[in-house]
Motif scaffolding. Structure first.
Motif, PDB file in Angstrom:
ATOM      1  N   PRO A  18     -10.298  -3.577 -32.357  1.00 27.79           N
ATOM      2  CA  PRO A  18     -12.227  -3.833 -32.807  1.00 27.79           C
ATOM      3  C   PRO A  18     -11.927  -4.202 -34.663  1.00 27.79           C
ATOM      4  CG  PRO A  18     -11.674  -3.404 -30.796  1.00 27.79           C
ATOM      5  CD  PRO A  18     -10.432  -3.200 -31.759  1.00 27.79           C
ATOM      6  N   LYS A  19     -11.862  -2.404 -35.108  1.00 28.78           N
ATOM      7  CA  LYS A  19     -11.373  -2.461 -36.798  1.00 28.78           C
ATOM      8  C   LYS A  19     -11.294  -3.839 -37.494  1.00 28.78           C
ATOM      9  CE  LYS A  19     -10.336   2.223 -35.806  1.00 28.78           C
ATOM     10  NZ  LYS A  19      -9.419   3.694 -36.834  1.00 28.78           N
ATOM     11  N   ASP A  20     -10.243  -4.766 -37.007  1.00 20.62           N
ATOM     12  CA  ASP A  20      -9.476  -5.964 -38.084  1.00 20.62           C
ATOM     13  C   ASP A  20     -11.025  -6.866 -37.466  1.00 20.62           C
ATOM     14  OD1 ASP A  20      -7.951  -4.570 -39.521  1.00 20.62           O
ATOM     15  OD2 ASP A  20      -6.666  -5.508 -37.694  1.00 20.62           O
ATOM     16  N   VAL A  21     -11.263  -6.823 -36.250  1.00 24.24           N
ATOM     17  CA  VAL A  21     -12.591  -8.285 -35.984  1.00 24.24           C
ATOM     18  C   VAL A  21     -13.531  -7.465 -36.649  1.00 24.24           C
ATOM     19  CG1 VAL A  21     -13.922  -9.033 -34.105  1.00 24.24           C
ATOM     20  CG2 VAL A  21     -11.546  -7.953 -33.458  1.00 24.24           C
ATOM     21  N   LYS A  22     -13.869  -6.491 -37.120  1.00 24.85           N
ATOM     22  CA  LYS A  22     -15.000  -5.481 -38.155  1.00 24.85           C
ATOM     23  C   LYS A  22     -15.626  -6.242 -39.193  1.00 24.85           C
ATOM     24  CE  LYS A  22     -18.679  -1.182 -38.371  1.00 24.85           C
ATOM     25  NZ  LYS A  22     -18.656   0.041 -38.079  1.00 24.85           N
ATOM     26  N   GLU A  23     -14.315  -5.995 -39.663  1.00 23.05           N
ATOM     27  CA  GLU A  23     -13.983  -6.413 -41.093  1.00 23.05           C
ATOM     28  C   GLU A  23     -14.069  -7.697 -41.341  1.00 23.05           C
ATOM     29  OE1 GLU A  23     -10.291  -6.112 -44.181  1.00 23.05           O
ATOM     30  OE2 GLU A  23     -10.373  -4.827 -42.369  1.00 23.05           O
ATOM     31  N   TYR A  24     -13.932  -8.342 -40.506  1.00 22.79           N
ATOM     32  CA  TYR A  24     -13.802 -10.051 -40.773  1.00 22.79           C
ATOM     33  C   TYR A  24     -15.240  -9.982 -40.784  1.00 22.79           C
ATOM     34  CZ  TYR A  24     -13.262 -15.026 -38.687  1.00 22.79           C
ATOM     35  OH  TYR A  24     -14.076 -16.664 -39.605  1.00 22.79           O
ATOM     36  N   LEU A  25     -15.301  -9.712 -39.197  1.00 23.33           N
ATOM     37  CA  LEU A  25     -17.289 -10.274 -39.184  1.00 23.33           C
ATOM     38  C   LEU A  25     -18.209  -9.556 -39.807  1.00 23.33           C
ATOM     39  CD1 LEU A  25     -17.374  -9.646 -35.220  1.00 23.33           C
ATOM     40  CD2 LEU A  25     -17.579 -11.810 -36.056  1.00 23.33           C
ATOM     41  N   ASP A  26     -17.686  -9.038 -40.683  1.00 18.78           N
ATOM     42  CA  ASP A  26     -18.447  -8.178 -41.606  1.00 18.78           C
ATOM     43  C   ASP A  26     -18.444  -9.146 -43.336  1.00 18.78           C
ATOM     44  OD1 ASP A  26     -20.439  -5.978 -42.820  1.00 18.78           O
ATOM     45  OD2 ASP A  26     -18.740  -6.521 -45.057  1.00 18.78           O
TER      46      ASP A  26
END
Length: 344
Positions: A18-26
């Motif tokens: 989820p941390k990597d997904v959050k970075e990407y979505l940001d």
């Protein structure tokens, strides 16, 4: 001058964490051409609301489709790049608009090989603010800041190019050979209606009223909706599809503003409720299979169809690294490299 090509696709998180997904979505959702509202409103929406809930849900979706080698979109794009590199006379680099490998790193790779004339190749058949335009704008910013001696040429949208239509149509025919499907749904990625109007160079043609896309206009050069319908028309013509045996829909909407309609999920549901048993679906806005095709369509779409009584749900894969697609792209590149125009 020494020439090279930069293929650019959408991008993917580094992992399903989820941390990597959050970075990407940001990075993705803070792009002003994806969510085109003032910066303060974008921050409030994306970082104040969306990134507090969506990353976990998106991470779970990515986990369903993730391959041992990594993100399907990245892996498939790499396979395409590797095949093209072997079949063209100039170096081919790969980049993603969001995440890694970045456009900057792709340009640096070409620069290190002595390339000073770059063919920018957005891997999107149809033009849209949130796809083609954002790639070209960022690439130009990077050129000015880091590679001032480079020259760029951009491949125009190829939504109606005869080679693309042929390969797309034949990929559909191969998948559906021997299948007694009742309807073929062309599902394109959705965009807000306002993006269509913003891209209208005439400032008056695009009314999204059911007729403007069929009425000749200079606006069509940058009209995503028109280009989606034109791709569909040309493929249907190539395959000699009967009238009413195919239709267009749009997927992946976000927020509460009106997006292009009809919506794919509701269309699938409606077909099932009307008694349709065998539905086929193709996603021509994507050349590489990704979250939107593998999870949203092939998993969620099939689940919706079965829930309302549908039986057979056939998904046509994207072009990915098909040999005939590689051959077409490689020829386009060599035509450009030898001063022949890459024309739609």
């Amino acid at each position: 001058m020494s020439k090279g090509v930069l293929l650019v696709n959408l991008g993917s998180p580094k992992s399903t964490d989820p941390k990597d997904v959050k970075e990407y979505l940001d990075e993705f959702l803070m792009d002003e051409r994806v969510i085109d509202v003032p910066y303060w409103a974008r921050v409030l929406l994306v970082r104040g609301i969306v990134l507090n809930t969506r990353p976990k849900k998106s991470a779970a979706a990515y986990q369903k489709i993730w391959w041992d080698e990594g993100s399907p979109l990245i892996v498939l794009s790499e396979r395409l790049q590797e095949k093209m590199d072997k079949n063209t006379s100039v170096p081919i680099a790969l980049a993603m608009r969001y995440g890694e490998p970045s456009i900057k790193s792709g340009l640096q790779e070409l620069h290190d090989k002595g390339v000073d004339e770059v063919l920018l190749f957005p891997l999107y058949p149809q033009f849209a603010m949130a796809t083609t335009e954002t790639i070209l704008v960022l690439a130009e910013q990077l050129r000015k800041e880091h590679f001032p001696k480079m020259q760029f040429t951009a491949v125009p949208p190829f939504y109606n190019h005869a080679d693309y239509i042929r390969v797309l149509a034949e990929s559909i025919a191969e998948k559906l050979k021997g299948k007694d499907f009742q309807h073929l749904l062309f599902s394109y990625h959705g965009v807000p209606e306002r993006h269509i109007r913003k891209s209208d160079v005439t400032k008056s043609h695009c009314k999204i009223d059911g007729s403007c896309c069929q009425t000749p206009s200079a606006a069509h050069q940058f009209c995503y909706r028109h280009q989606c319908y034109e791709t569909t028309r040309l493929v249907a013509e190539y395959l000699e599809l009967k009238e009413n045996s195919y239709s267009v829909s749009f997927q992946s909407r976000l927020g509460f503003d009106p997006w292009l309609q009809p919506y794919t999920d509701r269309t699938i549901e409606r077909f099932g409720k009307q008694g349709m048993k065998k539905l086929a679906i193709v996603t021509p806005a994507f050349v590489s299979d990704c979250l939107e095709t593998l999870e949203e369509i092939a998993m969620e779409g099939e689940e919706i169809f079965h829930e309302v009584g549908g039986e057979e749900f056939t998904v046509v894969p994207c072009l990915n690294d098909r040999d005939d697609w590689v051959k077409v792209l490689s020829r386009w590149v060599d035509e450009w490299a030898h001063q022949k125009p890459v024309e739609a």
